[in-house]
Structures are given as structure tokens and as C-alpha cells.
Motif scaffolding. Structure first.
Motif, mmCIF file in Angstrom:
data_model
loop_
_atom_site.group_PDB
_atom_site.id
_atom_site.type_symbol
_atom_site.label_atom_id
_atom_site.label_comp_id
_atom_site.label_asym_id
_atom_site.label_seq_id
_atom_site.Cartn_x
_atom_site.Cartn_y
_atom_site.Cartn_z
ATOM 1 N N GLU A 223 111.907 39.702 63.686
ATOM 2 C CA GLU A 223 111.790 39.301 62.410
ATOM 3 C C GLU A 223 110.911 40.403 61.568
ATOM 4 O O GLU A 223 111.237 40.629 60.460
ATOM 5 C CB GLU A 223 111.155 37.957 62.338
ATOM 6 C CG GLU A 223 110.780 37.452 60.944
ATOM 7 C CD GLU A 223 112.061 37.236 59.838
ATOM 8 O OE1 GLU A 223 112.989 37.257 60.345
ATOM 9 O OE2 GLU A 223 111.826 37.046 58.845
ATOM 10 N N ARG B 178 113.287 43.087 60.716
ATOM 11 C CA ARG B 178 114.138 42.723 59.750
ATOM 12 C C ARG B 178 113.547 42.929 58.316
ATOM 13 O O ARG B 178 114.138 43.482 57.152
ATOM 14 C CB ARG B 178 114.379 41.283 59.922
ATOM 15 C CG ARG B 178 116.019 40.832 59.122
ATOM 16 C CD ARG B 178 116.208 39.471 59.246
ATOM 17 N NE ARG B 178 115.237 38.674 58.759
ATOM 18 C CZ ARG B 178 115.030 38.128 57.570
ATOM 19 N NH1 ARG B 178 115.799 38.882 56.589
ATOM 20 N NH2 ARG B 178 113.838 37.557 57.169
ATOM 21 N N ARG B 179 112.187 42.591 57.997
ATOM 22 C CA ARG B 179 111.415 42.452 56.873
ATOM 23 C C ARG B 179 111.224 44.041 56.666
ATOM 24 O O ARG B 179 111.239 44.430 55.312
ATOM 25 C CB ARG B 179 110.129 41.604 56.903
ATOM 26 C CG ARG B 179 110.473 40.008 56.946
ATOM 27 C CD ARG B 179 109.030 39.549 57.163
ATOM 28 N NE ARG B 179 109.049 38.016 57.462
ATOM 29 C CZ ARG B 179 108.161 37.135 57.559
ATOM 30 N NH1 ARG B 179 106.908 37.529 57.225
ATOM 31 N NH2 ARG B 179 108.501 36.019 58.199
ATOM 32 N N CYS B 180 110.726 44.700 57.582
ATOM 33 C CA CYS B 180 110.658 46.107 57.297
ATOM 34 C C CYS B 180 111.854 46.981 56.932
ATOM 35 O O CYS B 180 111.742 47.769 55.820
ATOM 36 C CB CYS B 180 110.188 46.926 58.797
ATOM 37 S SG CYS B 180 108.486 46.710 59.042
ATOM 38 N N ALA B 181 112.968 46.589 57.319
ATOM 39 C CA ALA B 181 114.151 47.293 57.013
ATOM 40 C C ALA B 181 114.554 46.903 55.348
ATOM 41 O O ALA B 181 114.830 47.732 54.706
ATOM 42 C CB ALA B 181 115.351 46.772 57.537
ATOM 43 N N GLN B 182 114.180 45.554 55.017
ATOM 44 C CA GLN B 182 114.484 45.142 53.726
ATOM 45 C C GLN B 182 113.379 45.960 52.650
ATOM 46 O O GLN B 182 113.773 46.287 51.689
ATOM 47 C CB GLN B 182 114.167 43.633 53.639
ATOM 48 C CG GLN B 182 115.200 42.549 53.196
ATOM 49 C CD GLN B 182 114.703 41.315 53.334
ATOM 50 O OE1 GLN B 182 113.800 41.034 53.415
ATOM 51 N NE2 GLN B 182 115.903 40.510 53.606
ATOM 52 N N LEU B 183 112.195 45.903 53.159
ATOM 53 C CA LEU B 183 111.042 46.591 52.279
ATOM 54 C C LEU B 183 111.118 48.011 52.358
ATOM 55 O O LEU B 183 110.247 48.768 51.678
ATOM 56 C CB LEU B 183 109.733 46.067 52.588
ATOM 57 C CG LEU B 183 109.773 44.376 51.833
ATOM 58 C CD1 LEU B 183 108.535 43.713 52.524
ATOM 59 C CD2 LEU B 183 109.615 44.170 50.430
ATOM 60 N N GLN B 184 111.825 48.579 53.550
ATOM 61 C CA GLN B 184 111.839 50.076 53.415
ATOM 62 C C GLN B 184 110.456 50.524 54.033
ATOM 63 O O GLN B 184 109.928 51.575 53.508
ATOM 64 C CB GLN B 184 112.488 51.133 52.427
ATOM 65 C CG GLN B 184 113.794 50.487 52.297
ATOM 66 C CD GLN B 184 114.413 51.434 51.074
ATOM 67 O OE1 GLN B 184 113.718 51.785 49.975
ATOM 68 N NE2 GLN B 184 115.680 51.882 51.304
ATOM 69 N N THR C 242 118.523 45.335 63.421
ATOM 70 C CA THR C 242 118.094 44.914 62.081
ATOM 71 C C THR C 242 118.230 46.178 60.941
ATOM 72 O O THR C 242 117.777 45.813 59.922
ATOM 73 C CB THR C 242 116.377 44.889 62.241
ATOM 74 O OG1 THR C 242 115.912 45.846 62.971
ATOM 75 C CG2 THR C 242 116.236 43.681 63.027
ATOM 76 N N ALA D 290 116.222 48.491 61.045
ATOM 77 C CA ALA D 290 114.708 49.059 60.573
ATOM 78 C C ALA D 290 114.511 50.681 61.030
ATOM 79 O O ALA D 290 115.298 50.998 61.811
ATOM 80 C CB ALA D 290 113.696 48.276 61.485
#
Ligand SMILES: [Zn+2]
Ligand SMILES: [Zn+2]
Length: 436
Positions: free
Chosen positions: A167, A170-176, A226, A228
Motif C-alpha cells: 500500500e 502504491r501511494r508512492c507511485a501515485q505521488l511520485q 505497484t 513504485a
């Protein structure tokens, strides 16, 4: 206007594939001109004669511990930044295992405020992956990104719950946001450091190679699923290097670093001299692993050299191998040890060394550094590649826990320039008043 002309040096800039004699003219912190010879010199320009020296983009250390806030008897932001400057390091990424843990906006702001008062190197804080590094609740990534973190990492341990780690990725990938990873499967970490190796003879507990390898594999698989941007910290085993090599071949977004101690020392050193200066996590591995680190550096599997600069007090780092803490300092010896071990032996070219210490780390962070092209920020390290000396214990770091004291090396950092201003020259840090 602040003007600086560096003359007659050998410019090593992997970003432009330059390795030749060039003059470099800097105005107000920006590289304005790179020419074979610059003859028209504006009035008031400070001249630096770099004859015989390498002129390189300042080093970027992706992995340091400054112990501030909370453990400032070991190191402070101020002393850590001075140690960086003395090592030619113009950007550091500080790990979050401070007291309190760097897991919220307030602590990041405190660190950045202190860094603002220590203008010797650029400091980029890394936040923890979970609150208090407890492995349960993921930090507020958006808020932390807003305030200026460069990555997140649970350094010192792994997030053991795979679901929580996935998780977070996943968030790191979203926020780069890059995720820096200390790979240690705690369920495999017990027992001996190197099963069947020197540390077992000595009965030392710590990070087994299985613990490192298994977690490296998990993190890579999670990064693949993910998307990331994963960066593996302090690789030390040949298996880990091989896993990363395969992952890269498969197109996984993974990069990796290695510490100078993991290619300059092996567990044979502990056997020869059982001393806590050889105690770190991951531990020193076998000579075979050391060879694998060199091969992986040369073939690009390992992208960066990062020190894992880990200051401790003399009381915490006694000769007692059993009870002393893990970690060694590295900022002030990284260039000399890397050059001695990798360049003087023909494993890396000088250009490749600068790539590992500056250009690739900048790319991993996604920052416009690691280059001395016209228009870039004038963060520079000037070093004398042929100057021979013996490393002593006179460090700008508060700590002296280095296994390299007494080593004869060839290659000394002569000058460090930060945003066009000389912050370190001939062994001395520039007084803060003179930098204002
Ligand atoms: Zn670590
Ligand atoms: Zn570390």
C-alpha cells in the motif's frame, strides 16, 4: 555579484561525457561558461587554480544519519553538514530514524530549519514509511512531499507486513515519491550474521544474508506490481546484486546503492581484528561478496555509492564487538576509499566513479544536479587525484567510528563549492559569517 573562475582543472562530467582540461566560470551560483580556456575575466572574479585536480559535480550521498533531532550527542545537522562539505558532498539525504522519528511535517520542518542554518551542504530529508517506524500506519505522504522530503524509507528495518508495504508503494507511485529500502526480513534476521562464516565463529547476531536476500526479492516484486520507484539501500550480498540485475533486465523500476565498506572490507577483516569498527548492518560479507559488489558496480547493477554515514559516540562504539552499536561514519572518507578501491585498481574509470557518486544519485532523486553543464547549479568538488596521505581521526563529524583511520590513500578533496561559494578549502570549513 559572486563570481568564481576555476582554471586549469580536469573536468569530469558524466552528464556531458567530458573528461578533459576545462575552465569553469560561475556567476551567482550558476555555471555560466565551460571552455577550454576562459580569457575574458570580469572584474572582481575570484580565481581558483585547479591545476592537476579533478573538477567534478559535487557528490550526492543518498544515505546518511545525522541523528538530529534527539541523538545530537552523536551528530547534529550542523556537524553532519560540515562533514559532508569536507568530503566533497554537496547534497545529503538524511534517514528518518531520529528521535522522534521523522514521520510528520513538524519534524521535517525542524530538520530543514536546522539545515538552513548549516549552509555547507544541501540537505534533503527522508521520511519514515510508517508512523514511528512501527510498521503499522503509513505516514501522510502528500503532506510530507509538500514540505520537501525527497523519499521515504524505514531504514534500520523493513516494513514486515507485505500488505502495508504494498500500500505504501502504491501511494508512492501515485505521488511520485521514491522509496528507499533497507532490506531485512526480521523473521530471518536472528541467529548469526553470516551463517557458516566469520560472524558465526564470533557468535554475532545480526542481518543474515537470507534476511537481506529474501526482502530484496519481495520489495522488487512489490515495486513491479505497484510501479513504485524503488531504491535498494546498502546492497551487500552477491545474491541481492544478482536479483537486482535480473529485475533491471526485466524492466523493473529499481536502483541500488552500495557503501564503500562493502567493497573495501570483508569479514576477513573482522577475523584478523575483531573490533567494533567493523560492525555495521548489513555486516561485512565474504570476499566473494565483495568481488560481486565490484562487478555489479562496473556493470551498472549498482547505481550509486552511498555511505550510510552512521555516527556513534566513543562509549557506544567500544572495542567490545558484542555490545557495541552497528554503523560507521563515511562522509569524509568516501571519495578517497572509493577511488583507492575502484579507480586505482581499474574496476571503474574516473568518469564512472563520478557517475556513482553524483550523476546517478541526482537522477534517482530526480533533481537537476550531478552535472556541470552551463546553466546548472554550481555544486562542485575539486580533488587532487594524486595526493597521497594517511587518513587520521580529525573529522568534522562528531564521531570517529571509522574503520579507515590509518589507511593510506591517494586522492584528497581540496575544495567544495556550494551554489558557487567555497564552503571547504584545504582542510578548513569556511566560517559561517563569511558565507552569509
Ligand atoms: Zn539500513
Ligand atoms: Zn542507514
Amino acid at each position: 555579484m559572486n563570481r568564481l573562475l576555476i582554471q586549469n582543472g580536469i573536468l569530469i562530467d558524466p552528464s556531458q561525457r567530458i573528461f578533459e582540461k576545462k575552465d569553469l566560470y560561475i556567476e551567482d551560483g550558476i555555471v555560466k561558461q565551460v571552455e577550454d580556456e576562459i580569457c575574458e575575466i570580469p572584474e572582481g572574479t575570484r580565481l581558483v587554480d585547479a591545476s592537476g585536480c579533478w573538477v567534478m559535480p559535487g557528490f550526492i550521498d543518498l544515505h546518511v544519519h545525522f541523528r538530529d533531532p534527539g541523538l545530537t550527542y552523536k551528530e547534529t545537522v550542523e556537524t553532519g553538514c560540515k562533514a559532508a562539505a569536507a568530503g566533497g558532498v554537496t547534497t545529503v539525504c538524511t534517514m528518518p530514524n531520529t528521535k522522534p522519528v521523522t514521520d510528520c511535517v513538524e519534524v521535517v520542518e525542524e530538520i530543514l530549519e536546522k539545515a538552513g542554518k548549516a549552509p555547507y551542504t544541501h540537505l534533503l530529508p527522508i521520511a519514515a514509511v510508517t508512523i514511528g517506524q512501527q510498521g503499522k500506519e503509513i505516514v501522510d505522504l502528500a503532506a510530507l512531499k509538500e514540505v520537501g522530503i525527497c523519499a521515504i524509507s524505514e531504514d534500520g528495518r523493513s516494513v514486515m507486513d507485505s500488505g502495508i508495504m504494498k500500500e505504501a508503494m502504491r501511494r508512492c507511485a501515485q505521488l511520485q515519491i521514491p522509496i528507499f529500502d533497507h532490506c531485512e526480513d526480521e523473521s530471518l534476521a536472528g541467529g548469526c550474521i553470516n551463517e557458516g562464516e566469520v560472524s558465526r565463529e564470533l557468535g554475532l547476531p545480526g542481518l543474515s544474508r537470507d534476511a537481506e536476500n529474501a526482502m530484496t526479492a519481495r520489495e522488487i516484486l512489490l515495486a513491479e506490481s505497484t510501479g513504485a520507484q524503488l531504491h535498494i539501500c546498502h546492497v551487500s550480498t552477491k545474491e541481492s546484486a544478482e536479483i537486482i540485475r535480473m529485475a533491471k533486465a526485466h524492466g523493473v523500476r529499481v536502483t541500488a546503492e552500495v557503501g564503500p565498506h562493502h567493497f573495501a572490507l570483508s569479514d576477513e577483516d573482522i577475523r584478523r581484528e575483531p573490533h567494533s569498527k567493523y560492525k555495521m548492518n548489513p555486516p561485512l560479507r565474504t570476499p566473494e561478496d565483495v568481488e560481486a559488489m565490484k562487478v555489479a558496480l562496473a556493470d551498472g547493477t549498482l547505481d550509486a555509492i552511498a555511505t550510510d554515514h552512521a555516527p556513534h559516540s566513543a562509549e557506544e562504539k567500544t572495542e567490545d564487538l558484542q555490545h557495541s552499536l552497528n554503523g560507521i561514519i563515511g562522509l569524509e572518507t568516501s571519495f578517497a576509499i572509493s577511488k583507492k578501491t575502484l579507480v586505482d585498481t581499474g574496476i571503474l574509470s574516473p568518469m564512472q566513479l563520478v557517475e556513482k557518486m553524483s550523476t546517478r544519485p541526482a537522477q534517482i532523486l530526480g533533481i537537476p544536479k550531478g552535472t556541470l553543464s552551463v546553466g546548472s547549479c554550481a555544486d562542485i568538488c575539486v580533488a587532487a587525484p594524486n595526493e597521497t596521505y594517511v587518513i587520521d581521526d580529525q573529522f568534522y563529524s562528531k564521531a570517529k567510528n571509522s574503520p579507515f583511520i590509518g589507511w593510506k590513500v591517494q586522492g584528497r578533496v581540496k575544495m567544495t563549492i556550494l551554489d558557487g561559494r567555497i564552503v571547504f578549502q584545504d582542510g578548513k570549513i569556511t566560517e559561517k559569517e563569511d558565507l552569509a
